[in-house]
Design a protein around this motif. Structure first.
Motif, short mmCIF file in Angstrom:
data_model
loop_
_atom_site.label_atom_id
_atom_site.label_comp_id
_atom_site.label_asym_id
_atom_site.label_seq_id
_atom_site.Cartn_x
_atom_site.Cartn_y
_atom_site.Cartn_z
N THR A 261 -27.58 30.93 -12.77
CA THR A 261 -26.29 31.55 -13.65
C THR A 261 -25.42 32.46 -13.17
N PRO A 262 -26.19 33.69 -12.77
CA PRO A 262 -25.30 34.79 -12.53
C PRO A 262 -24.75 34.76 -11.22
N ALA A 263 -25.55 34.18 -10.08
CA ALA A 263 -25.35 33.78 -8.78
C ALA A 263 -24.16 32.86 -8.90
N LEU A 264 -23.98 31.87 -9.54
CA LEU A 264 -22.84 30.91 -9.71
C LEU A 264 -21.70 31.58 -10.32
N ASP A 265 -21.82 32.70 -11.25
CA ASP A 265 -20.87 33.45 -11.79
C ASP A 265 -19.98 34.20 -10.93
N VAL A 266 -20.89 34.81 -9.84
CA VAL A 266 -20.18 35.66 -9.02
C VAL A 266 -19.60 35.07 -7.88
N VAL A 267 -20.30 33.70 -7.55
CA VAL A 267 -19.42 32.96 -6.43
C VAL A 267 -18.15 32.52 -6.93
N PHE A 268 -18.22 32.15 -8.50
CA PHE A 268 -16.79 31.60 -9.02
C PHE A 268 -15.69 32.69 -9.27
N ARG A 269 -16.27 34.02 -9.30
CA ARG A 269 -15.43 35.09 -9.47
C ARG A 269 -14.83 35.48 -8.49
N ILE A 270 -15.71 35.46 -7.18
CA ILE A 270 -15.13 35.76 -5.98
C ILE A 270 -13.92 34.72 -5.48
N ALA A 271 -14.40 33.55 -5.81
CA ALA A 271 -13.44 32.21 -5.58
C ALA A 271 -12.24 32.70 -6.23
N CYS A 272 -12.11 33.11 -7.43
CA CYS A 272 -10.88 33.46 -8.27
C CYS A 272 -10.14 34.67 -7.72
N ALA A 273 -10.96 35.53 -7.27
CA ALA A 273 -10.27 36.81 -6.86
C ALA A 273 -9.72 36.68 -5.33
N MET A 274 -10.40 35.97 -4.71
CA MET A 274 -9.92 36.10 -3.04
C MET A 274 -9.92 34.42 -2.67
N PRO A 275 -8.62 33.75 -3.20
CA PRO A 275 -8.30 32.62 -2.85
C PRO A 275 -8.50 32.39 -1.34
N GLN A 276 -8.03 33.12 -0.31
CA GLN A 276 -8.10 33.12 1.05
C GLN A 276 -9.67 32.90 1.53
N GLU A 277 -10.48 33.35 1.15
CA GLU A 277 -12.04 33.65 1.45
C GLU A 277 -12.61 32.20 0.86
N ALA A 278 -12.07 31.97 -0.27
CA ALA A 278 -12.61 30.68 -0.87
C ALA A 278 -12.29 29.51 -0.10
N GLN A 279 -10.97 29.57 0.35
CA GLN A 279 -10.44 28.38 1.06
C GLN A 279 -11.41 28.12 2.42
N LYS A 280 -11.67 29.18 3.10
CA LYS A 280 -12.52 29.45 4.34
C LYS A 280 -13.53 28.59 3.79
N ARG A 281 -14.27 28.79 2.77
CA ARG A 281 -15.44 28.36 2.56
C ARG A 281 -15.63 27.17 1.71
N ALA A 282 -14.67 26.42 1.82
CA ALA A 282 -14.47 25.30 0.85
C ALA A 282 -15.65 24.16 1.38
N GLN A 283 -15.74 24.18 2.36
CA GLN A 283 -16.78 23.07 2.95
C GLN A 283 -18.23 23.48 2.27
N ASP A 284 -18.35 24.85 2.38
CA ASP A 284 -19.83 25.20 2.04
C ASP A 284 -19.92 24.96 0.39
N PHE A 285 -18.71 25.02 -0.35
CA PHE A 285 -18.63 24.90 -1.77
C PHE A 285 -19.06 23.44 -2.14
N LEU A 286 -18.50 22.53 -1.05
CA LEU A 286 -18.52 21.06 -1.25
C LEU A 286 -19.83 20.49 -0.80
N ARG A 287 -20.43 21.18 0.07
CA ARG A 287 -21.69 20.74 0.57
C ARG A 287 -22.68 21.01 -0.78
N LEU A 288 -22.70 22.51 -1.30
CA LEU A 288 -23.33 22.72 -2.52
C LEU A 288 -23.17 21.86 -3.62
N ALA A 289 -21.76 21.51 -3.93
CA ALA A 289 -21.31 20.64 -5.14
C ALA A 289 -22.11 19.34 -5.01
#
Length: 558
Positions: A261-289
């Motif tokens: 849960t805390p790991a998920l929270d921090v990933v989620f917060r980083i995605a909100c705070a740094m949209p450019q980085e989250a966009q780069k990592r979209a495939q990683d997010f999708l694979r995990l999802a």
């Protein structure tokens, strides 16, 4: 038969050795690391019986302390009731230094939970003194990083916190206890992070190496989450996301929700705070999802949508899953998803209802991390509704403001910078006139000296300007505080300046970041340059460039 079995059980403990009792304590500690509080309690209770058979009062106090911690973790006892139990046990044990030291340590930990920081500090200092007299280096190190560091940070005494963390590392190394050394390095990293030091991540990495050597994967998962948060604060978006995703995968491997849960929270917060980085990592997010549980997968997909600047899609996903979880009766995951929904919706009434329900569920389950997250969202909602007095963290905000005022008046740079960070975290629920009054009181005796101190406090911080733009830096918090002292109050949406720089007498530069809530607002998200950024540009010039007296206009000749 029951009586015979009971006597046999008791006699078995009487024949157990001190090594067996120690093994049970280590089992209890291992269960606690794995968030298995029931197992922690059972092992500690067995150790307690064993130590009583051995007439070992210090061992008995150590086992008793673990039982109390396990009961607190399972919400079997409230912190207030736990404090009463510790006081009774202290009276029962008497003045024997070994048991007394351990029980004082327990008292300090409970007082921290109750928010009685001064009492926690006093108990921790007395416990440390007793451990030092007993030459128990391992427990002295534990007291330093588990009680004293936290107490000093909460009291805005960062220098003392840093000293305690460094002493914890030294004591653990002298005791040759790698477990305590790792925890001490972790505490030192957290302290350096609170003080804005560049060495915070390096200290945490030292702890990470030790955890890997010891095979403590649960501690490793927790530390990876902390490292991700630290790198996010340091502006290392790509590295932060990599750490967060690593923490998430390790937590899933361990199959312990307390770490996932805390790991998920921090990933989620980083995605909100740094949209450019989250966009780069979209495939990683999708694979995990695709390979995650429904809750984890949906939250990661929400992060992808936020990274791609599709907040409406993220909100719809969260709302749909919240309804499913409610129907299923999955209260823990429902509370977390309600918090996300409350943070994403632009409807203040809906946000308020979702966040209040989330907080209620977290309070019932005793999830302190979840309560903190829900309270933060509620702070934002009440701030927007101009009902600051109803915000759950309002009392803490006023305490932080008082510490800020005291540090400003005393011209204590370290305490001032630490208090300023605390105040910035509560800006949404502090009224401009309250901040203004605090600054006015601090500046009443010598306004010019205080203004100069504020400028110096900003210049002593780390310079994150690009190399070609290095110049005189001022921290944004200091700049806005100085502006408040002159009667210019910036609301949250207009505090877009992260830091500003001056090069020579004719160049002023600043790093600007738009308010995250504004980015989620359909009316503003497509507007690249708006009023808040334009105001920040003017404010940078006025704040950084030296004022010049205007020369009189030339007279016209008739």
């Amino acid at each position: 038969s029951f009586a015979l079995a009971s006597r046999a059980f008791v006699s078995s403990f009487a024949t157990m050795s001190a090594q067996d009792a120690l093994r049970l304590l280590l089992e209890s500690d291992a269960c606690r690391d794995q968030r298995d509080m029931k197992g922690c309690q059972i092992s500690a209770e067995n150790a307690l019986s064993c130590y009583r058979g051995l007439l070992d009062a210090k061992g008995e106090a150590g086992a008793w302390r673990r039982i109390l911690a396990a009961r607190l973790g399972q919400n079997q006892v409230t912190p207030a009731a736990a404090r009463e139990l510790v006081m009774k046990e202290l009276q029962r044990m008497g003045d024997s230094p070994g048991p007394k030291a351990i029980l004082l340590l327990s008292l300090g930990e409970v007082d921290l939970l109750l928010g009685q920081v001064d009492k926690a500090l006093a108990a921790g200092l007395e416990a440390r003194s007793l451990f030092a007299a007993l030459n128990d280096l391992e427990m002295e190190a534990y007291t330093c990083h588990a009680v004293l560091v936290h107490a000093y940070l909460k009291l805005a005494r960062p220098k003392d916190a840093m000293e305690s963390a460094q002493q914890a590392v030294s004591l653990a190394q002298q005791a040759q206890c790698k477990t305590e050394e790792a925890k001490s390095w972790q505490a030192l990293g957290a302290t350096r992070l609170a003080m804005g030091s560049d060495d915070a991540i390096a200290a945490m990495e030292r702890a990470l190496v030790l955890y890997k050597e010891l095979g403590r994967k649960h501690s490793e998962a927790g530390l990876l989450t902390m490292l991700a948060d630290s790198e996010c604060h340091a502006g290392k978006g790509d590295a932060a996301l990599a750490r967060g995703l690593e923490a998430l995968e390790l937590a899933r491997e361990l199959q312990v929700s307390g770490y996932e849960t805390p790991a998920l929270d921090v990933v989620f917060r980083i995605a909100c705070a740094m949209p450019q980085e989250a966009q780069k990592r979209a495939q990683d997010f999708l694979r995990l999802a695709q390979t995650s549980s429904e809750v984890t997968g949906t939250a990661l997909m929400m992060g992808v949508h936020l990274g791609l600047q599709n907040p409406n899609a993220a909100f719809q996903l969260g709302q749909t899953l919240a309804k499913k979880l409610d129907e299923r009766g999955d209260k823990d995951n429902l509370a977390r998803m309600l918090t996300y929904v409350a943070a994403l919706t632009s409807d203040l009434e809906e946000a308020l209802a979702a966040a209040q329900r989330s907080l209620s569920i977290f309070q019932t389950s005793g999830d302190l991390s979840g309560q903190g997250m829900a309270k933060k969202v509620l702070d934002g909602v009440y701030g927007q509704r101009q009902q600051c007095s109803r915000a759950p963290n309002r009392k803490l905000a006023k305490q932080a403001l008082a510490r800020f005022g005291a540090a400003l008046k005393d011209q204590d740079i370290a305490a001032f910078q630490s208090a300023m960070k605390c105040v910035d975290g509560y800006m949404k629920i502090l009224l401009p006139e309250e901040i203004q009054a605090t600054v006015d009181v601090a500046m009443a005796e010598n306004p010019e000296a205080i203004k100069e101190f504020m400028r110096k406090a900003g210049c002593d911080g780390k310079n994150t300007a690009p190399a070609e733009n290095q110049g005189v830096q001022e921290d944004a918090a200091v700049a806005y505080a100085s502006a408040r002292s002159s009667g210019m109050n910036h609301g949250p949406r207009f505090r877009t300046m992260c830091s500003s720089y001056r090069k020579g007498d004719d160049q002023a530069m600043a790093i600007l970041q738009r308010d995250q809530e504004e980015l989620l607002d359909d009316a503003w998200k497509d507007c690249e340059i708006n009023d808040s950024l334009l105001e920040a540009a003017v404010f940078t010039a006025l704040n950084q460039l030296p004022s010049k007296k205007a020369s009189p206009a030339p007279r016209r000749r008739r």
